[in-house]
Design a protein around this motif. Sequence first.
Motif, PDB file in Angstrom:
ATOM      1  N   ARG A   1     -22.828 -17.909  28.048  1.00 30.12           N
ATOM      2  CA  ARG A   1     -23.450 -17.738  26.727  1.00 30.12           C
ATOM      3  C   ARG A   1     -23.921 -16.296  26.545  1.00 30.12           C
ATOM      4  O   ARG A   1     -23.767 -15.708  25.469  1.00 30.12           O
ATOM      5  N   ALA A   2     -24.520 -15.731  27.602  1.00 29.47           N
ATOM      6  CA  ALA A   2     -25.009 -14.360  27.526  1.00 29.47           C
ATOM      7  C   ALA A   2     -23.850 -13.381  27.342  1.00 29.47           C
ATOM      8  O   ALA A   2     -23.953 -12.411  26.574  1.00 29.47           O
TER       9      ALA A   2
ATOM     10  N   ARG B   1     -22.735 -13.537  23.728  1.00 28.78           N
ATOM     11  CA  ARG B   1     -23.672 -12.843  22.832  1.00 28.78           C
ATOM     12  C   ARG B   1     -23.506 -11.325  22.930  1.00 28.78           C
ATOM     13  O   ARG B   1     -23.499 -10.629  21.913  1.00 28.78           O
ATOM     14  N   ARG B   2     -23.396 -10.817  24.156  1.00 29.83           N
ATOM     15  CA  ARG B   2     -23.242  -9.376  24.337  1.00 29.83           C
ATOM     16  C   ARG B   2     -21.901  -8.905  23.770  1.00 29.83           C
ATOM     17  O   ARG B   2     -21.818  -7.826  23.177  1.00 29.83           O
ATOM     18  N   SER B   3     -20.882  -9.704  23.942  1.00 31.08           N
ATOM     19  CA  SER B   3     -19.570  -9.357  23.402  1.00 31.08           C
ATOM     20  C   SER B   3     -19.613  -9.274  21.878  1.00 31.08           C
ATOM     21  O   SER B   3     -19.072  -8.345  21.274  1.00 31.08           O
ATOM     22  N   ILE B   4     -20.288 -10.245  21.262  1.00 34.10           N
ATOM     23  CA  ILE B   4     -20.414 -10.245  19.798  1.00 34.10           C
ATOM     24  C   ILE B   4     -21.231  -9.042  19.334  1.00 34.10           C
ATOM     25  O   ILE B   4     -20.887  -8.378  18.350  1.00 34.10           O
ATOM     26  N   SER B   5     -22.319  -8.745  20.050  1.00 32.93           N
ATOM     27  CA  SER B   5     -23.171  -7.612  19.690  1.00 32.93           C
ATOM     28  C   SER B   5     -22.393  -6.305  19.733  1.00 32.93           C
ATOM     29  O   SER B   5     -22.451  -5.496  18.797  1.00 32.93           O
TER      30      SER B   5
END
Length: 447
Positions: A15-16, A19-23
């Motif tokens: 999940r982390a 999220r970092r990939s999307i950011s």
Amino acid sequence: MSTTPSPAAVAHPERAALRRSISNTLKGSAGNLVEWYDVYVYSVFAVYFESQFFSAADKNSTMYVWAIFAATFLMRPIGAWYFGRFADRYGRRLALTVSVTVMAGCSFLIAITPTASQIGIWAAVILLFARLLQGFATGGEYGTSATYMSEAAIPGRRGFLSSFHYVTLVGGHVLAQLTLLGMLTFWDKPQISEWGWRIAFGIGGIAAIVVFWLRRSMDESLEVSSIEAAKEGRAKASGSMYELFVHQWRPLLLCFLITAGGTVAFYTYSVNGPKMIQSAFAGTDVMTGTLINLGVLTFLMVLQPIGGWLSDIVGRKSLLVFFGVGGVLYSHYLITALPQQQDPLMAFVILAIGFVILTGYTSINAVVKAELFPTHVRALGVGFGYAMANSLFGGTAPLLYQAAKTTDRVGQFAWYVTAIIAVSLVVYVFFLKNKGPNWLDGTRTQP
């Protein structure tokens, strides 16, 4: 990617990572959006500012404007070489930050340039200089941002996340059209021609300042060890043209041929197409033509994540073949029929169908090319292969169409576009695999 994991990331690593990939995708996309706005604001406002840089009495002024548009593509291979080498040695983030700074400065320069009536031919000279510098920056932007967004995306969702590269590329065109629509709402054409176009270029320069800050805060996708090796002079092959042409010439040629049909279709459909609509409705209702273009380009933008998502399921080759077959069958009709349309709905539908076909290429072209090259020459290989094809076939498309239109040879131009797409289709069918080992996943080894 060089980051320190948080406690939450350790507890929920998948999940982390998502999220970092999307950011990072969003931060990379924001810069791409602004840079391509700066590119397309020229084509959208060309009809309004050409009289400010060339004599209104010169019947060739429109050709001069599009010749400058085409000339900027000559700088793209140089920009791809410089920024690609820079990104492969010193990191993607720094290269992207420098490129957006160059774009911003040039947009401000165009916005404040005196008119031809004030400084004569020097107005056109300054315009050409600024656009050549922007072509240099754009050459670096494409390869580096395509590489960064492909590397930042997690396996299994690379097609979807990297598709935002073209969401924002098309989004830059949408923003330029939206800017024109806003101006047409409050001002008439003479006002936009006199000073409104300056505001449009100024907006791009101001937005780039925000992007400069965003890009400084995004993660670096190139390993710290690789950057340190380059600084210490140990990474001789990183970003090396010798390495690219001697050891990576096969993927470089493949990148060029993959791009050739896609780029000629992209500029024919997304630049010439809206200009055809703009011209068709110029005499009756300028606002209608602008609304059609805004709507259909927004449609193209929304299609990109759908295409990327599909590629994660059915494979990249399937979408490229869909584009190639569709482009060969449909391009001639679009080019010859669209300029004749007086019905807004039909104009929208004809171009929208073309954009559905085009999405087979645009939504995945970044990740397809990034998968071809190993890390140490990825930004250079993607950028240079794209820039060469883009300069030869993409940037020349608006100029060639304008020349064909002037000499009543639009049909010949349509067959030219069809032929280039057909060549790329052969490559898609016989030289690409739908799924398999690739450099991004680390499942391919050096031959």
